[in-house]
Design an enzyme around this catalytic site. Structure first.
Site: not given
Length: 518
Positions: A163, A193, A266
């Site tokens: 992402h 992911d 992230s």
């Protein structure tokens, strides 16, 4: 691509799953030594006696009321992460992403003369000049995002979250020493992911990689990342749970921690106290879009399996059994005569899929996969996530009060299969014990719904209504037995003492609902 300014929307019934950069390393106390193999030995320090004394002083009061027990440890041990940060920090990178999105221009374009609606010529121009307003054309608007990542090979291979680089047109990797490189996205897998990047460089620092399967609940962990663009930030916490299933399609057995992570973390690494990467920080649960104590990391074992496929082929294939499963609660355990509420209850089987070919049926409870116990239903997709299409798996199935062993050859998740077959017909009546008014499907209902047989629930009250059964649902089976008449329903319910499991068709979904009757 993660949009730094976005705040995740909140639903009324559950916390929103926010994608954020996970990074946490908290400085503590102690000593950790670096060996010549690029691995860091765990260092801990006992809390001083002055600190531990109040705990020890409280012990006699407990012992007086209970059987004396030997202490678990002489004191509380705390890790020291300073050398892990110093050793591995240079291999953690900041990722800046530039992309674009199309947006319609605000307002509308006026065609023809601008005339007030009260003017006598207004109607003339409206009729003969065509529409007065036409939408403006869409235009691209730049979008920027940030994230984190870590280098796993000296020639510039980097792991991060999918992402983070989604829809990216340009990806810039910034090192801790402020050098910057343009990166290529070798491939990404939205399902897990995980994304793999490559920069053109040599002799880069790398992180040592551990085994997430050896991680234990309660262990200290730390993360390094760029929350809100604040590069090389360190936070720490403990492993709260392993194998956590989240309400998405990832099928990843997440590592849950209480490490502080926020947007921008992230893709950053999660380290154990040996200085080994054991996860990729990926998600948080949040009502605000920021950290609230629940952070989730992708196990490095899963990430490396994805990485190997991307590096080798540029794409990822996932295995599929071809079943829809749900949790086994105490009501289902009573209905299916299970000794404990464990396993994955099969609600639907895809026609022609791997499970269908292996002989798995709706109402089966999968208890083991390749000898590994399945406690929660989420354990099954997590285990399958580590397999490849074509792998053969051994399944322990609970069916009709006994264990059945079946073998299945896993299919490719990209293969198209038909929905599971529906079951067979019924007649109008009222099942007082369940609180259901039932009737057969008429021909038009069978054609429009695609359900070959079943009993339409005209009304639900009492136990069934309390369990969540709704008028309009179609009853397909009771306790795993296909029902085509109300008499069959009464027969199964009459033999049950505590609860029954109803297989319900609701719209396009099939679900089991436990109804307590005893």
């Amino acid at each position: 691509m993660h949009n730094e300014g976005a705040i995740t929307a909140i639903t009324a019934k559950r916390l929103t799953l926010a994608l954020v950069a996970a990074g946490a390393i908290g400085g503590a106390i102690g000593a950790i030594s670096v060996n010549h193999n690029n691995a860091l030995a765990s260092g801990v320090v006992a809390v001083p006696a002055a600190v531990a004394a109040p705990v020890a002083a409280a012990a006699p009061a407990v012992a007086a009321a209970d059987t004396p027990r030997a202490p678990i440890a002489a004191g509380v041990l705390l890790p020291d992460f300073t050398q892990i940060v110093a050793h591995n920090g240079p291999a953690v990178v900041n990722i800046r992403v530039t992309g674009s999105t199309k947006t319609a221009a605000e307002g509308r374009v006026q065609r023809g003369p601008q005339i007030d609606e009260d003017d006598p010529f207004f109607e003339f121009f409206r009729r003969f000049q065509g529409p007065q307003n036409t939408p403006r054309s869409q235009r691209e608007r730049p979008v920027f995002g940030t994230g984190s990542g870590f280098i796993i090979s000296p020639d510039g291979v980097i792991l991060t979250n999918a992402h983070v680089v989604r829809d990216a047109k340009e990806v810039i990797v910034k090192m801790q020493d402020r050098r910057e490189y343009r990166a290529r996205v070798l491939g990404s897998d939205p399902k897990t992911d995980v994304a793999v990047l490559k920069i053109d460089a040599k002799n880069l620092p790398t992180v040592p990689v551990g085994r997430s399967s050896e991680l234990k609940v309660g262990e200290w962990v730390l993360a390094i990342g760029s929350p809100f663009g604040l590069e090389s930030s360190v936070t720490a916490g403990v492993v709260s749970a392993k194998g956590r299933s989240l309400p998405d399609d990832s099928n990843v057995p997440f590592i849950q921690t209480d490490v502080a992570v926020n947007p921008g973390n992230s893709g950053g690494p999660l380290f154990n106290t040996k200085g080994e990467v054991i996860g990729i920080n990926s998600q948080i649960y949040s009502q605000t879009g920021g950290y609230m104590g629940l952070s989730f990391a992708i196990p490095i074992d899963v990430a490396f399996r994805i990485k190997e496929q991307i590096v080798a082929t540029g794409k990822v294939q996932h295995a599929k059994l071809g079943v829809t499963v749900q949790e086994v609660n105490q009501g289902f355990a009573d209905s299916f005569k299970l000794d404990s509420p464990e396993g994955a209850l099969v609600a639907n089987v895809e026609k022609g899929g791997a499970a269908d070919k292996a002989g798995i049926k709706s109402g089966d409870v999968i208890r083991k996969l390749n000898g590994q116990p399945i406690i929660a239903s989420g354990d099954l997709p997590a285990m399958l996530g580590l397999a490849k299409p074509g792998d053969k798996v051994a399944l322990d199935i609970w069916r009709d009060g006994k264990v059945v062993r079946l073998d299945a050859r896993l299919a490719n998740a990209d293969d198209k299969t038909e929905p599971g077959e529906r079951q067979d017909t019924a007649s109008a009546d009222n099942s007082a014990r369940l609180g259901l008014a039932l009737r057969q499907l008429d021909p038009n209902e069978r054609r429009s719904s695609g359900i070959a047989s079943g009993l339409v629930i005209e009304d639900a009250s009492g136990a069934a209504a309390n369990a969540g059964v709704q008028p309009g649902d179609v009853l397909l089976s009771v306790n795993g037995r296909v029902v085509t008449t109300v008499a069959q329903v009464r027969d199964v319910v009459g033999k049950s003492t505590k609860s029954v499991a109803l297989l319900i068709q609701r719209g396009a979904d099939r679900i089991f609902i436990p109804v307590r009757i005893g």
